[in-house]
Design a protein around this motif. Sequence first.
Motif, PDB file in Angstrom:
ATOM      1  N   ILE A 163     -10.608  -5.194   6.908  1.00  0.00           N
ATOM      2  CA  ILE A 163     -11.130  -5.766   5.930  1.00  0.00           C
ATOM      3  C   ILE A 163     -10.528  -7.377   5.860  1.00  0.00           C
ATOM      4  CG2 ILE A 163     -11.054  -6.055   3.137  1.00  0.00           C
ATOM      5  CD1 ILE A 163     -11.473  -2.738   3.190  1.00  0.00           C
ATOM      6  N   ALA A 164      -8.603  -7.525   5.353  1.00  0.00           N
ATOM      7  CA  ALA A 164      -8.760  -8.529   4.939  1.00  0.00           C
ATOM      8  C   ALA A 164      -8.556 -10.003   6.393  1.00  0.00           C
ATOM      9  CB  ALA A 164      -6.705  -8.406   4.722  1.00  0.00           C
ATOM     10  N   ASN A 165      -9.312  -9.300   7.889  1.00  0.00           N
ATOM     11  CA  ASN A 165      -8.899  -9.921   8.756  1.00  0.00           C
ATOM     12  C   ASN A 165     -10.787 -10.109   8.600  1.00  0.00           C
ATOM     13  OD1 ASN A 165      -6.891  -7.573  11.507  1.00  0.00           O
ATOM     14  ND2 ASN A 165      -6.874  -9.486   9.684  1.00  0.00           N
ATOM     15  N   ARG A 166     -11.270  -9.143   8.145  1.00  0.00           N
ATOM     16  CA  ARG A 166     -12.894 -10.059   8.681  1.00  0.00           C
ATOM     17  C   ARG A 166     -13.378 -11.179   7.676  1.00  0.00           C
ATOM     18  NH1 ARG A 166     -17.339 -10.106   5.781  1.00  0.00           N
ATOM     19  NH2 ARG A 166     -19.482  -9.443   6.834  1.00  0.00           N
ATOM     20  N   TYR A 167     -12.299 -11.199   6.624  1.00  0.00           N
ATOM     21  CA  TYR A 167     -12.705 -12.549   5.586  1.00  0.00           C
ATOM     22  C   TYR A 167     -11.814 -13.734   6.064  1.00  0.00           C
ATOM     23  CZ  TYR A 167     -15.101  -9.451   2.783  1.00  0.00           C
ATOM     24  OH  TYR A 167     -16.632  -8.831   1.647  1.00  0.00           O
ATOM     25  N   GLY A 168     -10.777 -13.549   7.461  1.00  0.00           N
ATOM     26  CA  GLY A 168      -9.681 -14.834   7.191  1.00  0.00           C
ATOM     27  C   GLY A 168      -8.324 -14.722   7.071  1.00  0.00           C
ATOM     28  N   GLY A 169      -8.106 -13.671   6.322  1.00  0.00           N
ATOM     29  CA  GLY A 169      -6.955 -13.024   5.322  1.00  0.00           C
ATOM     30  C   GLY A 169      -5.786 -12.610   6.646  1.00  0.00           C
ATOM     31  N   ARG A 170      -4.861 -12.213   5.839  1.00  0.00           N
ATOM     32  CA  ARG A 170      -3.997 -11.771   6.769  1.00  0.00           C
ATOM     33  C   ARG A 170      -3.487 -10.899   5.954  1.00  0.00           C
ATOM     34  NH1 ARG A 170       0.715 -14.734   7.035  1.00  0.00           N
ATOM     35  NH2 ARG A 170       1.316 -12.920   9.344  1.00  0.00           N
ATOM     36  N   VAL A 171      -2.660  -9.305   6.466  1.00  0.00           N
ATOM     37  CA  VAL A 171      -1.741  -8.454   5.526  1.00  0.00           C
ATOM     38  C   VAL A 171      -0.404  -8.226   6.018  1.00  0.00           C
ATOM     39  CG1 VAL A 171      -2.903  -6.230   6.677  1.00  0.00           C
ATOM     40  CG2 VAL A 171      -2.313  -6.081   4.296  1.00  0.00           C
ATOM     41  N   TRP A 172       0.336  -7.813   5.171  1.00  0.00           N
ATOM     42  CA  TRP A 172       1.742  -7.179   5.533  1.00  0.00           C
ATOM     43  C   TRP A 172       2.375  -6.598   5.074  1.00  0.00           C
ATOM     44  CZ3 TRP A 172       0.430 -12.575   5.013  1.00  0.00           C
ATOM     45  CH2 TRP A 172       1.659 -13.052   3.814  1.00  0.00           C
TER      46      TRP A 172
ATOM     47  N   HIS B   1      14.485  -1.571   0.619  1.00  0.00           N
ATOM     48  CA  HIS B   1      13.090  -1.133   1.138  1.00  0.00           C
ATOM     49  C   HIS B   1      12.919   0.528  -0.139  1.00  0.00           C
ATOM     50  CE1 HIS B   1      15.392   1.445   4.105  1.00  0.00           C
ATOM     51  NE2 HIS B   1      14.291   2.456   4.209  1.00  0.00           N
ATOM     52  N   LYS B   2      13.948   0.941  -0.516  1.00  0.00           N
ATOM     53  CA  LYS B   2      13.492   2.296  -1.013  1.00  0.00           C
ATOM     54  C   LYS B   2      13.150   1.996  -2.412  1.00  0.00           C
ATOM     55  CE  LYS B   2      17.749   4.385   2.145  1.00  0.00           C
ATOM     56  NZ  LYS B   2      19.140   5.620   2.152  1.00  0.00           N
ATOM     57  N   LYS B   3      13.656   0.782  -3.209  1.00  0.00           N
ATOM     58  CA  LYS B   3      12.786   1.025  -4.923  1.00  0.00           C
ATOM     59  C   LYS B   3      11.119  -0.010  -4.571  1.00  0.00           C
ATOM     60  CE  LYS B   3      17.975  -0.202  -6.584  1.00  0.00           C
ATOM     61  NZ  LYS B   3      18.237  -1.267  -7.081  1.00  0.00           N
ATOM     62  N   GLY B   4      10.902   0.874  -3.730  1.00  0.00           N
ATOM     63  CA  GLY B   4       9.052   0.067  -3.564  1.00  0.00           C
ATOM     64  C   GLY B   4       8.735  -0.998  -2.354  1.00  0.00           C
ATOM     65  N   THR B   5       7.567  -0.724  -2.415  1.00  0.00           N
ATOM     66  CA  THR B   5       6.888  -1.683  -1.462  1.00  0.00           C
ATOM     67  C   THR B   5       6.322  -2.565  -2.124  1.00  0.00           C
ATOM     68  OG1 THR B   5       7.119   0.282  -0.150  1.00  0.00           O
ATOM     69  CG2 THR B   5       4.909  -1.670   0.951  1.00  0.00           C
ATOM     70  N   SER B   6       5.568  -3.781  -1.776  1.00  0.00           N
ATOM     71  CA  SER B   6       4.594  -5.011  -1.878  1.00  0.00           C
ATOM     72  C   SER B   6       3.631  -5.260  -0.433  1.00  0.00           C
ATOM     73  CB  SER B   6       5.163  -6.217  -2.346  1.00  0.00           C
ATOM     74  OG  SER B   6       5.807  -6.273  -3.246  1.00  0.00           O
ATOM     75  N   VAL B   7       2.739  -4.576  -0.642  1.00  0.00           N
ATOM     76  CA  VAL B   7       1.376  -5.215   0.591  1.00  0.00           C
ATOM     77  C   VAL B   7       0.563  -6.614   0.084  1.00  0.00           C
ATOM     78  CG1 VAL B   7      -0.743  -4.627   1.158  1.00  0.00           C
ATOM     79  CG2 VAL B   7       0.573  -2.702   0.349  1.00  0.00           C
ATOM     80  N   VAL B   8       1.011  -7.412   0.840  1.00  0.00           N
ATOM     81  CA  VAL B   8       0.573  -8.998   0.251  1.00  0.00           C
ATOM     82  C   VAL B   8      -0.484  -9.096   1.191  1.00  0.00           C
ATOM     83  CG1 VAL B   8       1.606 -11.653   0.497  1.00  0.00           C
ATOM     84  CG2 VAL B   8       2.606  -9.138   0.174  1.00  0.00           C
ATOM     85  N   ILE B   9      -2.037  -9.171   0.471  1.00  0.00           N
ATOM     86  CA  ILE B   9      -3.065 -10.082   1.437  1.00  0.00           C
ATOM     87  C   ILE B   9      -3.417 -11.544   0.797  1.00  0.00           C
ATOM     88  CG2 ILE B   9      -5.112  -9.167   1.580  1.00  0.00           C
ATOM     89  CD1 ILE B   9      -4.983  -6.642   0.692  1.00  0.00           C
ATOM     90  N   THR B  10      -3.647 -12.027   2.267  1.00  0.00           N
ATOM     91  CA  THR B  10      -3.968 -13.227   2.094  1.00  0.00           C
ATOM     92  C   THR B  10      -5.519 -13.453   1.838  1.00  0.00           C
ATOM     93  OG1 THR B  10      -3.323 -13.941   4.201  1.00  0.00           O
ATOM     94  CG2 THR B  10      -1.452 -13.947   3.044  1.00  0.00           C
ATOM     95  N   ILE B  11      -5.884 -14.755   0.697  1.00  0.00           N
ATOM     96  CA  ILE B  11      -6.706 -14.628   0.904  1.00  0.00           C
ATOM     97  C   ILE B  11      -7.174 -16.519   0.822  1.00  0.00           C
ATOM     98  CG2 ILE B  11      -8.714 -14.611  -0.721  1.00  0.00           C
ATOM     99  CD1 ILE B  11      -7.419 -12.402  -2.432  1.00  0.00           C
ATOM    100  N   PRO B  12      -8.413 -16.552   2.018  1.00  0.00           N
ATOM    101  CA  PRO B  12      -7.896 -18.242   2.345  1.00  0.00           C
ATOM    102  C   PRO B  12      -9.044 -18.579   1.553  1.00  0.00           C
ATOM    103  CG  PRO B  12      -8.560 -16.290   4.147  1.00  0.00           C
ATOM    104  CD  PRO B  12      -8.380 -15.688   2.996  1.00  0.00           C
ATOM    105  N   PRO B  13      -8.632 -20.140   1.027  1.00  0.00           N
ATOM    106  CA  PRO B  13      -9.888 -20.508   0.943  1.00  0.00           C
ATOM    107  C   PRO B  13     -11.744 -20.487   0.508  1.00  0.00           C
ATOM    108  CG  PRO B  13      -8.528 -21.861   0.993  1.00  0.00           C
ATOM    109  CD  PRO B  13      -7.983 -20.608   2.448  1.00  0.00           C
TER     110      PRO B  13
END
Length: 445
Positions: free
Chosen positions: A413-422, A431-443
Amino acid sequence: MELIPADGKCIVASDCTIIWCDAIFSEWFAHRGLGAGAKLGQLFPGARSMCRPGAAYEDTDKLGKRRYFAMECKPIPGLNGEKAGDEIRIRKITLNKVLTDIPRLATQVKSPKELFEKVLWLLRDTTHYLAFAGYIARGDRVELVASKGWTEKLKSYISVQPIAPDSPSLAGRTAYHHTQIVMAMKDYALMPNVKSAIMKLGGEYIVVTPLLDQDKLVGVLTVINDKALTPADSEALQSICGQVAVALNMKLQEEDVATRADDAVLYANIVSRVLHDNINDTDITGLLRSLNDNVEPGYMPLKDAAAYAISGAMVQAEAAHKKLSVRTSGLEGIDVGPLIKYAIYEVLKNSVQHSVSNVIDADIRLAKERSGISRLEISDNGPGIADEYKSEVFRPVKAHLKGGMGLYLVKKIANRYGGRVWIEDRVHGDHKKGTSVVITIPPSI
């Protein structure tokens, strides 16, 4: 512009020594010290032979720009009928070479963006323009996909522009009117920061040309020059833009076919997940209809997309006898593609499924970077993911690594809109204290 076709003439003796040349010939090769007294073979070192029908001979002008020539040789008979030399017409064919190279480049690339990159390299190598920008028309806006000579700051000002008669950029206005705009920078009054950046490049004139293939707008080409264009320059640029438009339209059609096939698979997976999770989603029918009609679904407020995702994840938490608490910040004032809500939902559901605690604390935050890209961050207080697995979780075969099809869909889904995810650690370095999923949203979303 050095592309304009022209003819020069010279006469060579039987030993291929140039004994006379006209003013055009002299002007072309003066920077290399070639003229009367030089050998014909010195014009194009390495050429197998001169005057071959259909051959293109390459050299560079005094500024290092590539140019191409064709040669025609007419024998000059001596008094006794022997060959005394040749009268040679040398014709500049750089424009013809560029026009034939553009469709050839289209067969060598996979995407419209790659095509524009190749075309701008070609123009940079063969013309004296200072800078170039290539836009692709998508819906009601034009998006900058390639540039040469543009600064990063200038690109950030003009990356996405609406197609409208009162657009803040000339690219948007040109796209709306389907008409080339030529303007002296001293008369430019739309965006002061853009004017300043262009003038720092040495630009005195801006020329913005719509890319039309049989009246269909496919993009815009902008060039910056240090002097006004002559009528011949303008005609040559229009010819180039016409060829680019045809090639670009072909790549866009190929991209559209591939995108529709990818969308069909993506939508099928989303529908399957929604039905499996028993989510009440009235938008699914509309999404499928838009896919069938080849119409891009309308955008939605990010805060509404997050509300949908939170509601669905709450249902999953309740079914698992867990408590999910989600805090949001910075989500107002931005619209996103409708599939983003499924991406957020999959991340939150993933947090519910893999949490070892019955209480899950999650945060959804949005921050806008200087480049104009928005960073959507979804964090939880779960068991986290070790560094060696952070990139693996987006593969569908890695279901045992806190990933599986859910995070794979997030990436698609992120790639479809030209974004990235990591993946990042919620607490940096642990890393044992939780996770953050980052999705970039281009203009452009």
